[in-house]
Design an enzyme around this catalytic site. Structure first.
Site, PDB file in Angstrom:
ATOM      1  N   ASP A  89      -5.010  -2.877 -19.565  1.00 29.57           N
ATOM      2  CA  ASP A  89      -4.943  -3.109 -21.015  1.00 29.57           C
ATOM      3  C   ASP A  89      -6.241  -2.652 -21.700  1.00 29.57           C
ATOM      4  OD1 ASP A  89      -2.388  -4.295 -20.718  1.00 29.57           O
ATOM      5  OD2 ASP A  89      -3.342  -6.157 -20.093  1.00 29.57           O
ATOM      6  N   HIS A 106      -1.147 -10.607 -19.697  1.00 29.50           N
ATOM      7  CA  HIS A 106      -0.710  -9.230 -19.457  1.00 29.50           C
ATOM      8  C   HIS A 106       0.794  -9.084 -19.628  1.00 29.50           C
ATOM      9  CE1 HIS A 106      -0.502  -5.174 -17.943  1.00 29.50           C
ATOM     10  NE2 HIS A 106       0.389  -5.559 -17.055  1.00 29.50           N
ATOM     11  N   ASN A 138       9.690 -10.983  -7.413  1.00 33.40           N
ATOM     12  CA  ASN A 138       8.266 -10.830  -7.092  1.00 33.40           C
ATOM     13  C   ASN A 138       7.597 -12.174  -6.801  1.00 33.40           C
ATOM     14  OD1 ASN A 138       8.553  -8.131  -7.344  1.00 33.40           O
ATOM     15  ND2 ASN A 138       7.437  -7.919  -9.276  1.00 33.40           N
ATOM     16  N   ALA A 196       0.802  -1.236   0.000  1.00 37.47           N
ATOM     17  CA  ALA A 196       0.000   0.000   0.000  1.00 37.47           C
ATOM     18  C   ALA A 196       0.831   1.281   0.000  1.00 37.47           C
ATOM     19  CB  ALA A 196      -0.932  -0.007   1.219  1.00 37.47           C
ATOM     20  N   ALA A 197       2.138   1.161   0.311  1.00 32.82           N
ATOM     21  CA  ALA A 197       2.950   2.387   0.372  1.00 32.82           C
ATOM     22  C   ALA A 197       3.606   2.713  -0.969  1.00 32.82           C
ATOM     23  CB  ALA A 197       4.028   2.232   1.443  1.00 32.82           C
ATOM     24  N   ASN A 238       3.643  -7.924 -11.040  1.00 29.38           N
ATOM     25  CA  ASN A 238       4.134  -8.590 -12.256  1.00 29.38           C
ATOM     26  C   ASN A 238       5.199  -9.636 -11.972  1.00 29.38           C
ATOM     27  OD1 ASN A 238       2.857  -7.714 -14.677  1.00 29.38           O
ATOM     28  ND2 ASN A 238       3.656  -5.647 -14.267  1.00 29.38           N
ATOM     29  N   ASP A 264       2.232  -2.859   4.297  1.00 28.73           N
ATOM     30  CA  ASP A 264       3.480  -2.707   3.535  1.00 28.73           C
ATOM     31  C   ASP A 264       4.642  -2.879   4.507  1.00 28.73           C
ATOM     32  OD1 ASP A 264       5.701  -1.611   1.810  1.00 28.73           O
ATOM     33  OD2 ASP A 264       4.044  -0.999   0.527  1.00 28.73           O
ATOM     34  N   GLY A 278       0.129   1.524  -4.777  1.00 26.54           N
ATOM     35  CA  GLY A 278      -0.594   1.338  -3.514  1.00 26.54           C
ATOM     36  C   GLY A 278      -1.186   2.623  -2.961  1.00 26.54           C
TER      37      GLY A 278
END
Ligand code: NAD
Ligand code: LMR
Length: 341
Positions: free
Chosen positions: A150, A179, A94, A8-9, A119, A33, A13
């Site tokens: 998109d 994506h 990630n 969220a930070a 991603n 976060d 976010g």
């Protein structure tokens, strides 16, 4: 209605949290976060809208507080691209972040709707699903890879090309596939808006190719313009909020809400079989996940609006064929990341 934002930070976010705080559909907003969420929530709580905001950090009870009783969890946690990188280059970093967050979601909010922004979406969604399967709590109706940007780009780019004759806020171009790059397949040849189809048909093949390429590589445009400081954040916050708001409306009983998302095809979701049959009949690569328009309801995804597949033109079919073969690899990579293959 409790919504949790994990990451969220960050660049996405923070504006996403602002949009959620402004929404009358949200009662509780929890912000998780590694940094800054106490300050961000203090700031947001000064806004005189109804939602109550709470900030959580990665301490002992952070995930529990943020995720318990959440109806929706929106995840933009992780690292964005720099120029020269593909989304897949973010996979290792990630992937680990997402699998840890998914473990905690499976533990504290197994029935929540999970919206994955981080991603590479083509792989991270499979990671979340595999973690949920491991815990015996996977519900394909409630897992959404966020591909809304998109669609939003497609509306904007064809409107810009028409020199605003087509008003972007009146458009609803569908985008199918996945994506990233060539897995993104915008469908301009078929739409309920006849002026849009007429305009698209009036373009020459070079103009059409340029338009499609711009949608497929729209993310790169922002990454290049931001010169190493990140990727799309504000347009993404808008897009993530659009999907979240539609899911909330559907939970609240609003009918006929159709929105595209990257979803799992293996559940008993109406339309899954037809999509698989279509892919088999065409001889395209089989996939377990795909982005398609879906009808939303209180249970999450109610059905897949697969009819679009029967209305695409031969060029879009070719693009879809390429998309599915790449997508299949991206998905396997996510699955294997959790299964340890
Ligand atoms: P950012 O770096 O600005 O923010 C990411 C945030 O995640 C940071 O605040 C960071 O502290 C937090 N974070 C990192 N690890 C975490 C963890 N383990 N738990 C909780 N929070 C953690 O990045 P951004 O610009 O907001 O982008 C975030 C992600 O969204 C990237 O992976 C980016 O590629 C992706 N993205 C996806 C789309 C899409 O269409 N799906 C669009 C734009 C960006
Ligand atoms: C986008 O499409 O803008 C995002 O997926 C971010 C990126 O890396 O391009």
């Amino acid at each position: 209605m409790k919504v949790a934002v994990v990451g969220a930070a960050g660049g996405i976010g923070q504006p996403l949290s602002l949009l959620l705080k402004l929404s009358p559909l949200v009662d509780e907003l929890s912000l998780y976060d590694l940094f800054h969420t106490p300050g961000i929530s203090a700031d947001l709580n000064h806004i005189d809208t109804g939602a109550k905001v709470a900030g959580y950090l990665a301490d002992e009870n952070g995930f529990e507080g943020a995720l318990s009783n959440a109806d929706l969890v929106i995840i933009p946690a992780g690292v964005p691209r720099k120029p020269g990188m593909t989304r897949d280059d973010l996979f290792n970093l990630n992937g680990g972040i997402i699998s840890n967050i998914a473990e905690n979601c499976a533990r504290y909010c197994p029935n929540a709707n999970i919206l994955v922004i981080s991603n590479p979406v083509n792989s991270t969604v499979a990671i979340v699903a595999e973690v949920f399967k491991k815990h015996g709590v996977f519900n394909p109706r409630r897992l959404f890879g966020v591909t809304t940007l998109d669609l939003v780009r497609s509306n904007s780019f064809i409107s810009q090309l028409s020199k605003d004759k087509l008003k972007s806020n009146e458009l609803n171009v569908q985008v199918i596939g996945g994506h990233s790059g060539e897995t993104i397949v915008p469908i301009f040849s078929h739409n309920s808006n006849k002026s849009l189809v007429e305009f698209y048909n009036s373009l020459n093949s070079e103009q059409r190719d340029t338009l499609i390429h711009r949608v497929q590589f729209g993310g790169d445009e922002v990454v290049a313009a931001k010169k190493g400081t990140g990727s799309a954040t504000l347009s993404m916050a808008y897009s993530g909020f659009r999907l979240a708001e539609n899911i909330i409306k559907a939970i609240n009983g609003e009918e006929n809400i159709i929105e595209s998302s990257f979803i799992n095809l293996n559940g008993d979701i109406q339309g899954s079989r037809e999509v698989k049959n279509y892919i088999n009949t065409k001889g395209f690569t089989e996939v377990e996940y795909i982005s398609l328009p879906v009808k939303l309801g209180p249970r999450g995804v109610e059905s897949i609006e697969y009819d679009i597949l029967n209305n695409i033109n031969s060029n879009e079919e070719e693009l879809l064929s390429v998309a599915l073969s790449q997508l299949s690899n991206n998905i396997s990579k996510g699955v294997n990341f959790v299964r340890g293959a």
